[in-house]
Design a protein around this motif. Structure first.
Motif, PDB file in Angstrom:
ATOM      1  N   UNK A 194       0.878  -1.168   0.000  1.00  0.00           N
ATOM      2  CA  UNK A 194       0.000   0.000   0.000  1.00  0.00           C
ATOM      3  C   UNK A 194       0.914   1.215   0.000  1.00  0.00           C
ATOM      4  N   UNK A 195       0.628   2.164  -0.895  1.00  0.00           N
ATOM      5  CA  UNK A 195       1.462   3.358  -1.039  1.00  0.00           C
ATOM      6  C   UNK A 195       0.678   4.576  -0.563  1.00  0.00           C
ATOM      7  N   UNK A 196       1.323   5.372   0.302  1.00  0.00           N
ATOM      8  CA  UNK A 196       0.762   6.636   0.780  1.00  0.00           C
ATOM      9  C   UNK A 196       1.851   7.696   0.708  1.00  0.00           C
ATOM     10  N   UNK A 241      -6.822   9.572   9.331  1.00  0.00           N
ATOM     11  CA  UNK A 241      -5.728  10.545   9.361  1.00  0.00           C
ATOM     12  C   UNK A 241      -5.583  11.301   8.036  1.00  0.00           C
ATOM     13  N   UNK A 242      -5.932  10.682   6.915  1.00  0.00           N
ATOM     14  CA  UNK A 242      -5.966  11.307   5.590  1.00  0.00           C
ATOM     15  C   UNK A 242      -4.630  11.899   5.147  1.00  0.00           C
ATOM     16  N   UNK A 262      -5.201  -0.682   8.745  1.00  0.00           N
ATOM     17  CA  UNK A 262      -4.462   0.325   7.980  1.00  0.00           C
ATOM     18  C   UNK A 262      -5.428   1.201   7.206  1.00  0.00           C
ATOM     19  N   UNK A 263      -6.369   0.587   6.535  1.00  0.00           N
ATOM     20  CA  UNK A 263      -7.367   1.343   5.761  1.00  0.00           C
ATOM     21  C   UNK A 263      -8.119   2.318   6.651  1.00  0.00           C
ATOM     22  N   UNK A 312      -4.608   6.336  -0.545  1.00  0.00           N
ATOM     23  CA  UNK A 312      -3.667   5.222  -0.690  1.00  0.00           C
ATOM     24  C   UNK A 312      -3.993   4.395  -1.932  1.00  0.00           C
ATOM     25  N   UNK A 313      -2.955   3.724  -2.423  1.00  0.00           N
ATOM     26  CA  UNK A 313      -3.085   2.817  -3.556  1.00  0.00           C
ATOM     27  C   UNK A 313      -2.471   1.487  -3.132  1.00  0.00           C
TER      28      UNK A 313
END
Length: 179
Positions: free
Chosen positions: A63-65, A161-162, A154-155, A115-116
């Motif tokens: 997952x990328x943030x 938190x955004x 996590x999601x 996130x992706x």
């Protein structure tokens, strides 16, 4: 007096006989075709070398943030939830965090504003296990063999938190995907 010489088959002969006795089923299973690469990758990681790993399979998805202050708040929240967050890589150059999540997560990951989630056929470069500071990508939370980051908490943490900026547009440009 007569002497008898017995010849014993070589190890190679024995192995060839075993392969032939397996008949048409002696071909390696399709999912084992890249076993050599997987083993080499794991040995590189164990030897503290940077290495590229294909996502998906039996290892993990990612997952990328973003990696800003808000994202660090999500790491702190996951520290509380997990009793120490699972593996997270920070890449200061791209400004992203890579959360290593269970394999198959991409199939169940719903679109998310912050996130992706990626899986095969994409790859990720894992930093050496002893790299815990920049320059370059490093382990913000080290990889432990017994855990990954669970996707549901996590999601929820990311929704609460955004973290900004969202990686969608930059990632699409990097992967050559039209937006």
């Amino acid at each position: 007096m007569t002497t008898s010489l017995q010849t014993h088959p070589s190890g190679a002969d024995v192995m060839q006989g075993l392969v032939e006795s397996a008949g048409p089923h002696h071909q390696p299973a399709a999912d084992m075709a890249d076993l050599k690469q997987v083993v080499r990758t794991l040995l590189d990681v164990q030897a503290l070398r940077t290495t590229r790993v294909r996502l998906g399979g039996n290892l993990f998805d990612v997952v990328i943030t973003s990696s800003g202050l808000q994202a660090r708040g999500a790491v702190a929240l996951m520290d509380e939830i997990q009793g120490g967050c699972g593996p997270v890589i920070e890449d200061p150059e791209s400004g992203w965090l890579y959360w290593l999540v269970p394999p198959g997560s991409r199939a169940t990951w719903e679109p998310h504003d912050h996130a992706v989630c990626l899986s095969a056929p994409h790859v990720i470069t894992l930093p050496s296990l002893n790299r815990t500071v920049p320059p370059g990508p490093y382990w913000l939370r080290p990889s432990a063999s017994d855990r990954l980051v669970p996707t549901v908490p996590l999601r929820e943490a990311l929704a609460q938190i955004r973290p900004e900026p969202a990686p969608h547009a930059a990632l699409a440009a990097q992967l050559g995907i039209p937006t």
